[in-house]
Motif scaffolding. Structure first.
Motif, PDB file in Angstrom:
ATOM      1  N   MET A   1     -39.907 -31.784   1.016  1.00  0.00           N
ATOM      2  CA  MET A   1     -40.529 -30.825   0.297  1.00  0.00           C
ATOM      3  C   MET A   1     -39.959 -29.952  -0.817  1.00  0.00           C
ATOM      4  O   MET A   1     -38.936 -29.561  -0.243  1.00  0.00           O
ATOM      5  CB  MET A   1     -41.324 -29.914   1.460  1.00  0.00           C
ATOM      6  CG  MET A   1     -42.080 -28.553   0.868  1.00  0.00           C
ATOM      7  SD  MET A   1     -43.686 -29.131   1.093  1.00  0.00           S
ATOM      8  CE  MET A   1     -44.788 -27.847   0.470  1.00  0.00           C
TER       9      MET A   1
ATOM     10  N   TYR B   1     -39.715 -26.863  -3.508  1.00  0.00           N
ATOM     11  CA  TYR B   1     -40.261 -25.759  -3.881  1.00  0.00           C
ATOM     12  C   TYR B   1     -39.738 -24.972  -5.292  1.00  0.00           C
ATOM     13  O   TYR B   1     -38.261 -25.229  -5.502  1.00  0.00           O
ATOM     14  CB  TYR B   1     -39.606 -24.501  -2.837  1.00  0.00           C
ATOM     15  CG  TYR B   1     -40.409 -24.741  -1.590  1.00  0.00           C
ATOM     16  CD1 TYR B   1     -41.475 -24.010  -1.157  1.00  0.00           C
ATOM     17  CD2 TYR B   1     -39.694 -25.552  -0.474  1.00  0.00           C
ATOM     18  CE1 TYR B   1     -41.910 -24.427   0.245  1.00  0.00           C
ATOM     19  CE2 TYR B   1     -40.481 -25.835   0.729  1.00  0.00           C
ATOM     20  CZ  TYR B   1     -41.400 -25.301   1.122  1.00  0.00           C
ATOM     21  OH  TYR B   1     -42.083 -25.287   2.401  1.00  0.00           O
TER      22      TYR B   1
ATOM     23  N   ASP C   1     -38.953 -26.587   5.066  1.00  0.00           N
ATOM     24  CA  ASP C   1     -40.267 -25.719   5.233  1.00  0.00           C
ATOM     25  C   ASP C   1     -40.153 -24.168   4.570  1.00  0.00           C
ATOM     26  O   ASP C   1     -39.150 -24.001   3.801  1.00  0.00           O
ATOM     27  CB  ASP C   1     -40.285 -25.482   6.871  1.00  0.00           C
ATOM     28  CG  ASP C   1     -39.261 -24.932   7.461  1.00  0.00           C
ATOM     29  OD1 ASP C   1     -38.895 -23.959   7.000  1.00  0.00           O
ATOM     30  OD2 ASP C   1     -38.956 -25.296   8.514  1.00  0.00           O
ATOM     31  N   LEU C   2     -40.969 -23.530   4.720  1.00  0.00           N
ATOM     32  CA  LEU C   2     -41.162 -22.335   3.710  1.00  0.00           C
ATOM     33  C   LEU C   2     -39.899 -21.447   4.246  1.00  0.00           C
ATOM     34  O   LEU C   2     -39.428 -20.737   3.400  1.00  0.00           O
ATOM     35  CB  LEU C   2     -42.537 -21.743   3.744  1.00  0.00           C
ATOM     36  CG  LEU C   2     -42.484 -20.561   2.916  1.00  0.00           C
ATOM     37  CD1 LEU C   2     -42.463 -20.803   1.421  1.00  0.00           C
ATOM     38  CD2 LEU C   2     -43.855 -19.624   3.071  1.00  0.00           C
ATOM     39  N   ASP C   3     -39.692 -21.140   5.512  1.00  0.00           N
ATOM     40  CA  ASP C   3     -38.656 -20.509   6.145  1.00  0.00           C
ATOM     41  C   ASP C   3     -37.278 -20.717   5.540  1.00  0.00           C
ATOM     42  O   ASP C   3     -36.571 -19.729   5.166  1.00  0.00           O
ATOM     43  CB  ASP C   3     -38.534 -20.471   7.729  1.00  0.00           C
ATOM     44  CG  ASP C   3     -39.582 -19.717   8.369  1.00  0.00           C
ATOM     45  OD1 ASP C   3     -40.415 -19.080   7.703  1.00  0.00           O
ATOM     46  OD2 ASP C   3     -39.393 -19.666   9.552  1.00  0.00           O
ATOM     47  N   VAL C   4     -36.950 -21.927   5.423  1.00  0.00           N
ATOM     48  CA  VAL C   4     -35.585 -22.139   4.784  1.00  0.00           C
ATOM     49  C   VAL C   4     -35.740 -22.044   3.187  1.00  0.00           C
ATOM     50  O   VAL C   4     -34.952 -21.459   2.440  1.00  0.00           O
ATOM     51  CB  VAL C   4     -35.448 -23.870   4.835  1.00  0.00           C
ATOM     52  CG1 VAL C   4     -34.058 -24.271   4.348  1.00  0.00           C
ATOM     53  CG2 VAL C   4     -35.129 -24.134   6.278  1.00  0.00           C
TER      54      VAL C   4
ATOM     55  N   LEU D   1     -37.593 -19.633   1.705  1.00  0.00           N
ATOM     56  CA  LEU D   1     -37.511 -17.980   1.777  1.00  0.00           C
ATOM     57  C   LEU D   1     -36.115 -17.642   1.789  1.00  0.00           C
ATOM     58  O   LEU D   1     -35.829 -16.835   0.813  1.00  0.00           O
ATOM     59  CB  LEU D   1     -38.405 -17.627   2.704  1.00  0.00           C
ATOM     60  CG  LEU D   1     -39.899 -17.745   2.259  1.00  0.00           C
ATOM     61  CD1 LEU D   1     -40.536 -17.051   3.449  1.00  0.00           C
ATOM     62  CD2 LEU D   1     -40.340 -17.333   1.137  1.00  0.00           C
ATOM     63  N   ARG D   2     -35.464 -18.275   2.652  1.00  0.00           N
ATOM     64  CA  ARG D   2     -34.056 -17.865   3.116  1.00  0.00           C
ATOM     65  C   ARG D   2     -33.104 -18.159   1.693  1.00  0.00           C
ATOM     66  O   ARG D   2     -32.252 -17.337   1.242  1.00  0.00           O
ATOM     67  CB  ARG D   2     -33.503 -18.445   4.045  1.00  0.00           C
ATOM     68  CG  ARG D   2     -32.541 -17.465   5.045  1.00  0.00           C
ATOM     69  CD  ARG D   2     -32.022 -18.203   6.142  1.00  0.00           C
ATOM     70  NE  ARG D   2     -33.177 -18.472   7.001  1.00  0.00           N
ATOM     71  CZ  ARG D   2     -33.388 -19.502   7.807  1.00  0.00           C
ATOM     72  NH1 ARG D   2     -32.343 -20.390   7.993  1.00  0.00           N
ATOM     73  NH2 ARG D   2     -34.473 -19.603   8.716  1.00  0.00           N
TER      74      ARG D   2
ATOM     75  N   PRO E   1     -44.668 -23.790  -3.544  1.00  0.00           N
ATOM     76  CA  PRO E   1     -44.514 -25.024  -3.196  1.00  0.00           C
ATOM     77  C   PRO E   1     -44.981 -25.917  -4.319  1.00  0.00           C
ATOM     78  O   PRO E   1     -46.227 -25.707  -4.873  1.00  0.00           O
ATOM     79  CB  PRO E   1     -45.407 -25.190  -1.998  1.00  0.00           C
ATOM     80  CG  PRO E   1     -46.495 -24.266  -1.984  1.00  0.00           C
ATOM     81  CD  PRO E   1     -45.969 -23.111  -2.837  1.00  0.00           C
TER      82      PRO E   1
ATOM     83  N   ASP F   1     -47.490 -31.297  -2.044  1.00  0.00           N
ATOM     84  CA  ASP F   1     -47.091 -32.281  -1.181  1.00  0.00           C
ATOM     85  C   ASP F   1     -47.362 -33.686  -1.513  1.00  0.00           C
ATOM     86  O   ASP F   1     -48.506 -33.887  -1.584  1.00  0.00           O
ATOM     87  CB  ASP F   1     -47.395 -32.022   0.429  1.00  0.00           C
ATOM     88  CG  ASP F   1     -46.773 -32.690   1.351  1.00  0.00           C
ATOM     89  OD1 ASP F   1     -45.842 -33.517   1.005  1.00  0.00           O
ATOM     90  OD2 ASP F   1     -46.694 -32.274   2.597  1.00  0.00           O
TER      91      ASP F   1
ATOM     92  N   ALA G   1     -46.707 -36.343   0.141  1.00  0.00           N
ATOM     93  CA  ALA G   1     -47.080 -37.200   1.359  1.00  0.00           C
ATOM     94  C   ALA G   1     -48.481 -37.930   1.342  1.00  0.00           C
ATOM     95  O   ALA G   1     -49.334 -37.342   0.950  1.00  0.00           O
ATOM     96  CB  ALA G   1     -46.767 -36.447   2.505  1.00  0.00           C
TER      97      ALA G   1
END
Lengths: 110, 430
Positions: free
Chosen positions: A1, A3, A82-85, A87-88, A105, A108, A110
């Motif tokens: 994914m 971003y 994913d978004l958490d990664v 965002l960090r 993002p 996708d 996929a």
């Protein structure tokens, strides 16, 4: 994914020497961790040209497509699970370049 | 004789009265299953298909089918398993119907991940995942609450819309947009990493508190005045998070606050369905076990010696109330002092309103009314503002003003027991 992390700015060519050092260090970390896809800084919005070739007669217009106080001064494209990664990474990027950033993002595939 | 009795018995079973009994039974079974199984079904479908929207819709369809079928076919022996299987089938139907690009991938997962009902421990974690996803910081705060109430609490969109004073279409849109963002931006479906946990927990606590409040003062003419399913759900989730973060003061504070509030639920609504205010409650019917547990948590936080956050202060206020066996024994100066502390942490007009209620007990209704009136421009759409004014005006003998304030409070209130209470108080005015 993937971003897109856009750097939000309100002044042209406002990056300082310390900011550039911090950004380089941040980029090296992102590359080492395998999140790096692409990044770049952009020249000021006043250097933009708008093209409209929807009817086959290309029309060139000087200036950005929309006049705003804030604009995209640069960007990163990160690969993240994913978004958490994302965002960090973006939070660290915001700190490094000393600007607000926006995470968005890619569609996708996929 | 015995033959005719058998025949009569059979006739009885088909009689309208017996039929309506069966329908009542199945309706009770559906609402119990909804309370107990909704979040678990949504959570397990979300994990299986990686799509909150599919999970929600399939769960809702399964319950709609239960409403239709259970009165005819009887309540299945294991309602939870029946609903899970039905919801699963609906989810697969939808995925096939939509014929998405990733169909084959999803179908493959469906074939391989045909896990039956999870053991209890796993279920708890499953719901926790769901709540962390619904409370993700990339979502707007009001969206987190709405999504948690829908996905975890199982409230309908109209119920949520009413709870937050927005139009149904707007609420529907908010939830739809949130689900689309979760999917497109790939907001993960899991308990956050340790370094993100403290910040993420604060967001979850805010949401749980709102759910608890909606349960404790439920909105809507068709709901029970106290929805113990929601208060119990909020408490259960708060306990889970406390187990995860035993050292977090605000987690302990919120749990204590909920316990000390929940402890009073039996005294809160009268036999005639009216809300009973704290000063008139039968304190003998308060739940001493919950109070003891709440007090122990408050003491634990005091012993920790850290500056308390808002939940800890609110819990301490409730500890003072539940400490008094008689309302006349209430230590009002302590209550007001705690509200002063709370105002510094949370300078919202609602805190100021609650402080004024305590001030009325210490300094009299006139001082309190002046403080309440200063909040008019910010709280004029809040029923409790008008209810508080009405009571203070009544105590000051200003009947006509009090009546007008009661009218406004009744118009804005959404809780049936509170409306009944306010109406009686208004009608008792001379």
């Amino acid at each position: 994914m993937q971003y897109l992390v856009s750097v939000i700015d309100d002044k042209s060519n406002s990056g300082t020497e310390e900011e550039m050092v911090a950004i380089d260090a941040f980029n090296a970390g992102v590359q080492a961790a395998g999140h790096w896809v692409f990044a770049g800084g952009l020249a000021s919005p006043s250097t933009a040209t708008v093209i409209d070739n929807r009817d086959g007669q290309a029309l060139f217009t000087d200036g950005p497509f929309v006049e705003t106080k804030e604009y995209m001064a640069g960007f990163w494209v990160f690969e993240a699970p994913d978004l958490d990664v994302a965002l960090r990474l973006a939070a660290d990027g915001s700190r490094a370049c000393n600007r607000r950033v926006e995470v968005r993002p890619f569609l996708d595939p996929a | 004789m015995s033959d005719s009795r058998t025949t009569m018995g059979r006739d009885d079973d088909d009689s309208p009265a017996a039929m309506s009994l069966v329908q009542d039974d199945s309706r009770t079974a559906v609402s119990r299953a909804h309370r107990e199984e909704w979040a678990r079904i949504v959570a397990s479908l979300t994990r299986r298909y990686g799509d909150l929207d599919i999970a929600e819709e399939a769960a809702a369809e399964a319950f709609a089918i239960a409403v239709e079928k259970w009165p005819e076919d009887g309540v299945p022996p294991n309602p939870g398993a029946w609903l899970t299987t039905t919801a699963n089938r609906k989810a697969i139907d939808r995925i096939r119907r939509e014929g998405k690009r990733d169909d084959k991938h999803k179908e493959a997962r469906m074939l391989h991940d045909d896990t039956p009902l999870e053991p209890l421990g796993a279920i708890e974690d499953e719901r926790l995942r769901l709540i962390f996803t619904c409370c993700h910081p990339a979502l707007a705060p009001e969206t987190r609450v709405a999504l948690t109430l829908r996905m975890v609490g199982g409230l309908t969109v109209p119920e949520i819309a009413r709870a937050f004073l927005v139009r149904e279409t707007a609420m529907e849109q908010r939830i739809t947009r949130a689900k689309a963002k979760i999917k497109a931006a790939r907001i993960p479906y899991r308990v956050p990493a340790a370094e993100d946990l403290p910040v993420r927990v604060a967001g979850v606590l805010a949401v749980l508190f709102l759910i608890f409040n909606e349960g404790y003062l439920a909105t809507g003419p068709a709901t029970d005045p106290v929805r113990r399913d929601l208060t119990a759900e909020a408490i259960r989730l708060a306990r889970l998070i406390r187990a995860l973060l035993p050292g977090d003061g605000e987690v302990a504070g919120l749990l204590a606050l909920m316990l000390l509030t929940e402890a009073r639920h039996a005294a809160r609504v009268s036999a005639t369905g009216e809300l009973v205010t704290l000063d008139r409650q039968d304190r003998g019917s308060w739940d001493r076990t919950l109070i003891a547990e709440g007090h122990a948590l408050v003491r634990e936080r005091l012993a920790a010696g850290e500056a308390p956050g808002r939940y800890q202060i609110l819990a301490a206020i409730n500890a003072v109330h539940t400490d008094a066996r008689d309302v006349r024994d209430t230590d009002w100066s302590q209550v007001v002092a705690l509200y002063d502390q709370l105002v510094r942490v949370d300078p919202s007009p609602i805190v100021a309103l609650n402080r004024a209620v305590a001030v009325a007990e210490m300094d009299g209704p006139e001082v309190a009314l002046a403080a309440v009136d200063r909040l008019a421009d910010r709280l004029s759409a809040y029923h409790a503002f008008h209810a508080t004014r009405a009571d203070l005006l009544r105590r000051l003998g200003r009947s006509a003003d009090s009546r007008a304030a009661y009218d406004q409070a009744i118009e804005l209130a959404g809780n049936t027991a509170e409306i009944a209470y306010l109406t009686r108080r208004r009608d008792e005015l001379g």
